[in-house]
Each structure stands twice: as structure tokens, then as C-alpha cells.
Design an enzyme around this catalytic site. Structure first.
Site: not given
Length: 573
Positions: A114, A136
């Protein structure tokens, strides 16, 4: 040392991430402070011409602080404000009026990728360990630092959905082809020079694609909604709706079609915070990160020197022999006889010579008739679920520690998760599967038809239907009552797992949980048969088991001494 900040004479700042006291950089509270301070410094720079983010660790950035996320009770207003501030640092970073480059020297996963998405250019080293991805979802979470908001705006939606919903890792060449990275260099030493060259070159840009385009065309939005709808159907079929994270990812993607990036980032925060503290989230983190990593890293491995198996003889034509030969054939120099020098031999017969193993439920008895019994071990590949990559390595009374190490290393090399089991009747996975089938038999004897039992197993999240298991595993039918069918199927397996743990059949909770899910088909959303007990709470589980015992029979009674197994800790802790 947290973030090392160095500016050169041309006005380019290299930020080298090196979080104190950590083997990998993670999005811990220390990271929050470091990134905030770093962005403020960059914004205050006069004559800044570019920024490079690099890492002093073996990996670029590992992701979130999973210990903290596992302990979190809830994502309250204070947490959301903290997370939004955290994400705001990356938003400010990508709004700098200079090009920003991620120099990816190793794995950039979760929060690490990210950070990369918030950079204008991503350069990765050509190495097997340099992978990118957003895993995730496998941990019961969703990317919370902008991954769900940014990725569908960066790559085609089909690609984004695949990565967000599978959590898979992507190697450099594929990452380049998919548009996840922009450049590959041959060595880590070439990363910074390549980044400097790009910043100073004609192709350098300071504007992210989501800030350059005002809106998605209506026709594209309709097509995108159709893709999201199809993905939702697949997720519901796969997870039975018992795992909230993938469904929330799809909500963000779908709603994000009509939102600005900043609005999508806020929605992402809401959905992420709502996952914290859920039993499914804690179960997934415990199972898919801590327990799985304990196996992969060797924490569960017997103590001893690492062995390098290069050649293997697989003798026999049983289904297990064929499965093992297929797996070994990709990694090792495979033989079908022992006429050539070999490192190990796996024999599916009553007799084996030299460095051989024997299989079966009584390794000690079989090996006692062979010379060099300390060099023999047993193993069991579960009959179901299909494609399960778990193996029970069975230690006989004479099996040496060195032999167990060799067996452990062999199975890890060919892609199996090894679980060490004592040489007792049934072993671990077979105990759970027998308990499961026995309870199925009681439900059938009480009048429940087979199709309804299969539906029940599906609804509670079992990945193995009763009919998928070998018929010879079914035990005799026991007397039964009529209700509580769902709890009975789950509790009887957890009680069997607890009994096996207490008796030392398997040594740790992590191994019990992995083996129950990977080998026995226990519902993945629970985190495994022992984690299921912990998720409910020891006292609550004991009370419900007693209730089931009073109504359906003594098989639900738990030996009080067995609870002590839950207080001994584990090797991975």
C-alpha cells in the site's frame, strides 16, 4: 533508527525504512510516528526534486502489526481517527509536487504494498523473495491503508479483484505484466540508481491516475458492477458467507465506483475497523499467520541440523506413493528403485532397506523387524480434503531425532505442511474424522437423511462432506437424541482434538489447528478445532459440552485433566 532521511545535492531524498527492534518493517505505532514526521519534513523541503522509499531490512515492508490487530477488541472512533491519519500520510505523500519512487528490495506485502501504491513509480529487484500482494483477506482483514481504494483504480478490475480476494503473492515478472510494478532491476544494488535515473528522466510523473481522472464512464461502471456481482457469488459459495472480510472488500469496490478516492478511503476505514475483534478475524490471524508461519519457519521442527535432500526413491504404486512421487518429481531427482545412490527412500511395502521409511499406523511394530529402526518414520496423507498439502509425520519409539528432521525437511521441500505425531492408533487427523463420521452416523440413526446431513456439514463450514471420507473410517452407531446437530458435529471434533493434544499425539495447539483445517476439513472460519474452543471460551465450551453429554451421551464428556493442555502454552508462542 526508524526512517533514515538523506538528501543529496540534486534535491532527491532517500528515505530508508529500518524500524528499531524489528526483523521487518511493519505498520506499528512507531511507523505511524515515523511516517508522519517524514512526510512533514518532505513537505517543508525547499528545492525538493524527488523522493525514494527504500528498506534496510531483507524485506521492503511486511505489513500490519498482527500482534496488535489480534489483541484489538474493536475499531472504535479513536482507532478510526488514528487509521485515517495514518492513511492521510500516504495521501499527502502522493500529492507532493515531485515524483516518488518505491525501491522494492524484498517482499512488499499488505501495508508495504500500500505504501508502494502511494508512490508514482515502483521498481522491484528480480528475486524470488521479492513478491508483492495484499494478503489481508487470508487474515480475516482487508487492506486498510488504501489498498482496496487504490488497486481497482490502478489495474483492471478483474486483476484487482483476484488479488484482493485471494491475497496471493505475485513474483516480479507477473507483477510487471499486471501493472503492479513499473520496472525490474537485476540486483538490489541497482534499485537506487534506477530510481534516480527515472526521477531525472523525461517519463517522471507526479500525478496519480486516480487524481488525473475525474470519473469512470457509466458503461464501465455497469460492467464493473457485473464483475463485482459475479465475484460475490463465488465468495458466498466458497465461504458460505462465514468470512466477512471478502464481502466487505466487495462492498468497498462496488460503492467506490461512485466515490472519489478520498471518499473510498474513508469507507475503507469504516469497513476495516468493523472487522477488528470479530472471532473470524482472530481465528484467521491465529491460523493463517501465526500457526502457518510456525510451521513454515521451522518453529515446530525437531531440533537438529537442516538437511538438503536432492534425490529420493519412491517405491510402490499406492495412492500415497503416487501423490508423493508427483510432488517430489517437481523438486527432486526422483527414482523408482534404489539401484543408484540416493538421499532418502520412501517405501510403500512391508520391508525397506537402508535409509527407508515405512508407513502405516504402527511404525514402531513394523520398524522393530527391520535393521536400523531409528532411521524409519511413518507418514499419513489425509484422504480428504482433495489436494490437502498436510502430512502427519509419525515418530515410532525407535525413530531418531535426525530421522524426524530429515522427514520434516523433505516434506517442506516438496510443499507439504508437516505435523509431527506420536505412533499411537488413529493419529490426529484420523481421530477427528472418525469422531465426525461417528456423529454423522448417530444423526442418521436418529432419522436425519443423508442429503440433510451433507447440507448441515456445508452450512457449518466443513470442507469435507461425510461421503468424501473412506467408508471404513465410520465407527459403530451410537444411541442419540434429535437436536443440536450443528454443535454436535463441531464439538465432537474439538473434543477429539483436545484429547489428542492432552495425550501428546500432537505437541502444540498450532499443529492441532492446522491439521484439523487442512487435514480433517474443520471449518476454516473457526481457526481450527482448538481455536474453536478458545473462541467460544473454555468455560462456555465446557458448559455446552456437558449439556450435550447429558442429552446425547458420554462421548461429549471431557476429561478434566485434558483442560491442562490448554494452559501449557505452545512452541510457537
Amino acid at each position: 533508527m526508524g526512517f533514515e532521511y538523506r538528501r543529496d545535492a540534486s534535491g532527491i531524498v532517500v528515505v530508508t525504512m529500518d524500524m528499531d527492534g524489528q526483523s521487518a518493517n511493519t505498520m506499528s505505532p512507531a511507523y505511524h510516528d515515523e511516517m508522519g514526521a517524514t512526510v512533514a519534513l518532505l513537505e517543508a523541503e525547499v528545492g525538493l526534486t524527488g523522493v525514494i522509499f527504500a528498506s534496510a531490512k531483507k524485506t521492503f515492508f511486511a505489513g500490519g502489526d498482527l500482534h496488535g490487530l489480534l489483541a484489538a477488541e474493536t475499531g472504535d472512533a479513536a482507532y478510526k481517527a488514528w487509521l485515517n491519519e495514518d492513511k492521510g500520510f500516504l495521501r499527502r505523500l502522493e500529492r507532493l509536487a515531485v515524483p516518488v519512487v518505491a525501491a522494492i528490495n524484498g517482499a512488499a506485502l499488505g501495508g508495504g504494498f500500500e505504501i508502494c501504491l502511494a508512490c508514482n513509480h515502483r521498481i522491484i529487484v528480480d528475486a524470488p523473495s521479492a513478491v508483492v500482494g495484499l494478503p489481508e483477506v487470508t487474515l480475516g482483514l482487508l487492506p486498510g491503508a488504501g489498498g482496496v481504494a487504490r488497486l481497482p483504480r490502478k489495474v483492471p478490475l478483474e486483476v484487482a479483484l483476484d488479488l484482493l480476494l485471494t491475497g496471493r503473492f505475485v513474483q516480479p515478472e507477473e507483477a510487471l505484466a499486471l501493472g503492479l510494478v513499473d520496472q525490474i532491476v537485476p540486483s538490489a544494488d541497482a534499485l537506487i540508481p534506477a530510481a534516480l535515473e527515472w526521477i531525472k528522466g523525461p517519463d517522471a510523473t507526479t500525478v496519480q491516475p486516480w487524481d488525473a481522472v475525474d470519473a469512470t464512464p457509466a458503461a464501465d461502471r455497469d460492467a464493473s458492477r457485473a464483475l463485482v456481482s459475479g465475484a460475490r457469488d463465488r465468495v458466498l459459495k466458497q465461504t458460505r458467507g462465514k468470512m466477512p472480510a471478502p464481502l466487505r472488500i466487495l462492498e468497498i469496490v462496488e460503492q467506490g465506483l461512485d466515490l472519489s478516492l478520498d471518499q473510498a478511503l474513508l469507507l475503507e476505514t469504516e469497513k476495516f475497523a468493523g472487522l477488528l475483534g470479530l472471532p473470524e478475524t482472530r481465528a484467521a490471524i491465529s491460523l493463517n499467520f501465526f500457526a502457518a508461519n510456525a510451521i513454515r519457519s521451522g518453529k515446530m521442527r525437531p531440533e537438529g541440523a537442516r538437511t538438503k535432500v536432492a534425490s529420493l526413491a519412491v517405491l510402490g504404486d499406492s495412492p500415497q506413493a503416487k501423490a508423493l512421487a508427483k510432488a517430489a518429481g517437481r523438486k527432486l531427482d526422483l527414482h523408482r528403485d534404489m539401484s543408484q545412490p540416493i538421499d532418502m527412500a520412501i517405501c510403500f511395502a512391508d520391508h525397506a532397506e537402508g535409509r527407508a521409511s515405512v508407513t502405516g499406523t504402527h511404525v514402531t511394530h513394523l520398524a522393530s523387524d527391520l535393521p536400523g529402526g531409528e532411521g524409519h518414520f511413518g507418514f499419513r496423507l489425509p484422504a480428504a480434503p482433495a489436494g490437502a498439502k498436510l502430512v502427519e509425520v509419525i515418530a515410532g519409539d525407535q525413530t531418531s531425532g535426525d530421522t524426524l528432521c530429515r522427514a520434516y525437511d523433505l516434506f517442506q521441500l516438496i510443499g507439504y505442511a508437516p505435523i509431527i505425531a506420536r505412533d499411537v492408533p488413529g493419529h490426529f487427523v484420523a481421530r477427528l474424522q472418525s469422531a465426525y463420521l461417528t456423529e454423522v452416523a448417530t444423526l442418521s440413526a436418529a432419522g436425519m437423511i443423508g442429503a440433510d446431513i451433507d447440507t448441515l456439514a456445508y452450512d457449518i463450514g466443513m470442507t469435507v462432506a461425510p461421503g468424501d471420507l473412506p467408508s471404513e473410517m465410520a465407527l459403530s452407531v451410537l444411541p442419540t437424541g434429535g437436536a443440536d446437530a450443528a454443535d454436535r458435529l463441531l464439538y465432537i471434533q474439538s473434543i477429539a482434538a483436545l484429547s489428542a493434544l492432552a495425550e501428546g499425539v500432537v505437541g502444540t495447539e498450532e499443529e492441532c489447528d492446522l491439521a484439523s483445517v487442512m487435514g480433517a476439513g474443520f471449518p476454516p472460519h473457526t481457526g481450527g478445532a482448538i481455536r474453536f474452543i478458545r473462541g467460544i471460551g473454555i468455560d462456555a465450551f465446557a458448559g455446552r459440552a456437558l449439556d450435550l453429554a447429558e442429552r446425547h451421551g458420554p462421548r461429549f464428556r471431557i476429561d478434566p485433566a485434558h483442560w491442562e493442555a490448554l494452559h501449557r502454552g505452545s512452541k510457537a508462542a
